[in-house]
Each structure stands twice: as structure tokens, then as C-alpha cells.
Design an enzyme around this catalytic site. Structure first.
Site, PDB file in Angstrom:
ATOM      1  N   GLY A 176     -53.480 -56.551 -11.722  1.00  0.00           N
ATOM      2  CA  GLY A 176     -54.288 -57.713 -10.909  1.00  0.00           C
ATOM      3  C   GLY A 176     -55.673 -57.759 -11.324  1.00  0.00           C
ATOM      4  N   HIS A 217     -51.065 -51.460  -3.225  1.00  0.00           N
ATOM      5  CA  HIS A 217     -51.833 -52.549  -2.900  1.00  0.00           C
ATOM      6  C   HIS A 217     -53.401 -52.491  -3.605  1.00  0.00           C
ATOM      7  CE1 HIS A 217     -51.101 -56.274  -0.397  1.00  0.00           C
ATOM      8  NE2 HIS A 217     -52.558 -56.123  -0.586  1.00  0.00           N
ATOM      9  N   ARG A 245     -55.262 -50.365 -15.701  1.00  0.00           N
ATOM     10  CA  ARG A 245     -56.485 -50.818 -16.395  1.00  0.00           C
ATOM     11  C   ARG A 245     -56.353 -51.213 -18.001  1.00  0.00           C
ATOM     12  NH1 ARG A 245     -56.847 -51.650 -11.731  1.00  0.00           N
ATOM     13  NH2 ARG A 245     -58.906 -51.095 -10.453  1.00  0.00           N
ATOM     14  N   ILE A 283     -52.215 -61.881  -6.136  1.00  0.00           N
ATOM     15  CA  ILE A 283     -53.712 -61.574  -5.778  1.00  0.00           C
ATOM     16  C   ILE A 283     -53.920 -62.802  -4.834  1.00  0.00           C
ATOM     17  CG2 ILE A 283     -56.097 -61.588  -6.257  1.00  0.00           C
ATOM     18  CD1 ILE A 283     -55.576 -59.926  -8.651  1.00  0.00           C
ATOM     19  N   ARG A 295     -61.860 -52.965   5.142  1.00  0.00           N
ATOM     20  CA  ARG A 295     -62.699 -53.153   3.796  1.00  0.00           C
ATOM     21  C   ARG A 295     -64.261 -53.250   4.214  1.00  0.00           C
ATOM     22  NH1 ARG A 295     -57.956 -57.058   1.774  1.00  0.00           N
ATOM     23  NH2 ARG A 295     -56.317 -55.809   1.982  1.00  0.00           N
TER      24      ARG A 295
END
Length: 387
Positions: free
Chosen positions: A339, A285, A320, A88, A174
């Protein structure tokens, strides 16, 4: 290798969702948005989760069961579990010292740690923490001299597994980062200052640690750049599209293991095999680059059956919890990387976050394997319902 001592686990946060909620309250909005959100309309961010949750595992309840073993071997190294820290960027902006905290925890618990080129900790510092036992995610620089110098630094630091990023031919669109005016260091505009003021733990920790920066790139950056100059420098520093010529050059030069990260199609998996790569990480990603693309688990289910006996296939994006790790391994991944889950833990709990996150995920993975009656991670594919 050092082994884990006492576990620092906080029962107030028994899920990654709990850690995410705590992180959202504890760090500034611009930092949380950078960690939490995907690109465009976040369709692929959601697809990563929904497709993973469709993977069904079958239990075997009748029969002897001596227990389960989470250990997993990749590239000749046996790790404590089939999970590690995904690379990250800008980790120290999310929580001061985050890469160092997580590298130390992963090393202590014998799990792989991947450092990003654009992390806020240097190769040399992570090498010191991990005694050289780390992987390095390589963003390809535009300048050949810088490329070679980074490769030499990685090797000299003890890194023997290089992860070549291939899924960022252009920066993701983003909206959250655009609205926040994201930059390194964070811009001291009124909205960001207000967010910092509302997060005293983050602000105090940042003041103690110092403003984050691109630690691996300092040697190549002009001195005393303003924010606009820094943005222009970063935009031109990397040669973002991966080519076969670049992969071939690094394959000839790098004597350790080479992994291509960002593979989502059989065509790219075939190219990786043809060019002599040792492994691939099936990844989109984290839903941060191509909103219209496939989920990582869907790509894995297509790639692993065809290439799993020709190259080491791994996966990240969307994972997760322990059941997700089991789903991915059952679908053909030899190793998984997370991540956001680990970063939520550190953002929520600071120095204790690495230990907490590892303990939580290992406990969940062990529980599901015991529930399935699955003795080893290599046996997980036998418990998966057909695609």
C-alpha cells in the site's frame, strides 16, 4: 489484457525511501501523516519492518541458471509478479486521482488491484479502467440493504474476487489523525490551509480533480451534510466486527472468490477454512489498528505452514521493496500486496508514480531472484533460512 509499453522510470528515485521523502515534501502534512503513520506509539509499524528484515534468503551460486520467471498464479489467473496494490482508504486525499492512476498501472502490467470501500474512486470507475479485472475490499455495512446493494454493484462491475475486512472491529487510535483533525473533505482550518499553501502541486491537482469524497458511498449518504454530520454518518454506517454469520451469508450469496483480510492467528485461519473461504490475506492493517499485535511476517510464518495447502495464503503490511516481497513469498505467501510503497510513488510523481513504482519493485525482485539462483517464485521457499 493490455501489456506494458515504455516504462516511465525516474532514476532520481531508485528506492521507495526516496519516493517517501519526495512525497513528504510534495503533499500536505495531514495527508502524509495519514499515509505514513501507524496507531498509538507505532510499535507494530516498526515491528513489521524489523521482523521482515530478519528473514534470510540463501543463494545458490554454482550451477546452470537459465533465468527467472516472476509470474504467479492465484485463483486461476496468472499475474506478472507476486505483488499487487493493497486497498487504501481516502487515496484521493493523499494524491488526487491516486486510485485511478494505480488501477490503470496495475491493469496495464497485469497485477492485481484491490479497491477499498472507502476509496475516493467508485467501483464503476475502477471497473471501467480495468475492464472489470479488479478485487474489492468490502467493509461490512450496518444496513442489510446497503450490504446487498454493494455486493450487487461489485458483481455487476465485473469484480470476481471479494476481500472481506475483519481487522477493524473498532477504529484505530491514531494520534496524528487526531492532531490533524482528519476529515473528508479536509477541514479548512488555518493549519491545514497553511499546509496546502506550501504544496502548490497538490493543491492545484486537487482543484482540477475536485475535492475527494467517499465515491462508493454517495448513493447511501444524505445530501448536504456538514462535517460533524458526515463524521456521525461514517461512524454508524459500518458494522465493524466480523462474525461467522456475516461470512456465511456472503459465502452463500457471492459466487466468486472470497478472501478474508486481516488474519493474524491460526484460529482465524482455521475459521476461514471452515467457512469455505478461498483465501486469506495475513495482515495487521499496516500497523494501523493494534500496536501490541504481531508483525505480519511473524503471523505468516505461523499460518502458512499449517494452512498453505488448505487455502490460498497471501500477505500485506510492512513490505517496502523487492527483497521484502521475496522474503514474504519465501515464507509462504502466494501473493503480496503493498500500500504505502505505491502511494509514496504516486504522491511523489503523480501520474507517473504507478509505472515507476511497479518497475522499481519488479526490477528489485528480479535482481534478488537472479542473485539467489531462483528460477520461479514457487521456488523461493527453498531459499529461505529456517524460521
Amino acid at each position: 489484457m493490455r501489456h506494458a509499453g515504455s516504462i516511465n522510470f525516474n532514476p532520481r528515485y531508485p528506492t521507495v525511501g526516496d519516493l517517501r521523502e519526495k512525497a513528504a515534501r510534495r503533499i500536505p502534512g495531514f495527508a502524509f501523516d495519514y499515509l505514513d503513520r501507524g496507531c498509538n506509539q507505532q510499535v507494530n509499524l516498526r515491528r513489521n519492518r524489523s521482523d521482515l528484515e530478519e528473514v534470510i534468503l540463501k543463494p545458490q551460486y554454482i550451477g546452470d541458471f537459465p533465468g527467472c520467471n516472476l509470474e504467479t498464479s492465484v485463483f486461476g489467473t496468472t499475474f506478472a509478479a507476486p505483488m499487487g496494490m493493497a486497498p487504501i482508504g481516502l487515496q484521493g486525499m493523499i494524491w488526487p486521482g491516486a486510485p485511478e492512476i494505480l488501477a490503470r498501472a496495475m491493469f496495464t502490467h497485469n497485477l492485481p488491484f484491490i479497491l477499498s470501500t472507502v476509496s475516493t474512486a467508485s467501483l464503476e470507475e475502477i471497473a471501467r479502467i480495468t475492464e472489470g479485472k479488479f478485487w474489492f475490499q468490502f467493509y461490512h455495512p450496518a444496513a442489510d440493504a446497503v450490504r446487498d446493494d454493494l455486493l450487487d454493484r461489485a458483481w455487476a462491475s465485473g469484480c470476481r474476487t471479494l476481500v472481506l475486512l475483519c481487522d477493524t472491529p473498532t477504529f484505530g487510535f491514531r494520534p496524528g489523525e487526531i492532531r490533524n483533525g482528519l476529515s473528508m473533505p479536509p477541514r479548512l482550518v488555518p493549519s491545514n490551509l497553511w499546509q496546502m499553501a506550501r504544496c502548490p502541486a497538490w493543491t492545484w491537482a486537487t482543484l482540477k480533480k475536485g475535492m475527494p469524497g467517499f465515491a462508493n458511498l454517495h448513493a447511501y449518504m444524505p445530501k448536504r451534510m456538514n462535517l460533524r454530520e458526515l463524521g456521525n454518518f461514517m461512524d454508524g454506517f459500518f458494522d465493524k466486527r466480523m462474525t461467522e454469520a456475516k461470512l456465511s451469508y456472503i459465502r452463500d450469496r457471492w459466487k466468486g472468490k472470497l478472501v478474508v483480510k486481516g488474519v493474524s492467528t491460526p484460529e482465524d485461519a482455521e475459521a476461514a477454512v471452515r467457512l469455505g473461504m478461498d483465501g486469506i490475506i495475513v495482515s495487521n492493517h499496516g500497523g494501523r489498528q493494534l500496536d501490541a499485535g504481531p508483525s505480519s511476517i511473524a503471523s505468516l510464518q505461523e499460518i502458512a505452514p499449517a494452512y498453505g495447502d488448505r487455502i490460498t495464503v497471501m500477505m500485506d503490511s510492512g513490505l517496502r521493496n523487492g527483497p521484502d516481497i521475496a522474503r514474504a513469498v519465501a515464507s509462504g505467501a502466494k501473493m503480496t500486496f503493498l500500500g504505502r510503497a505505491f502511494m509514496y510513488a504516486v504522491a511523489a510523481l503523480g501520474n507517473a508514480g504507478g509505472e515507476h513504482g511497479i518497475h522499481l519493485l519488479k526490477t528489485q525482485l528480479q535482481q534478488i531472484m537472479e542473485q539467489l539462483g531462483c528460477r520461479t517464485t514457487a521456488d523461493l521457499p527453498t531459499h529461505r533460512e529456517p524460521f
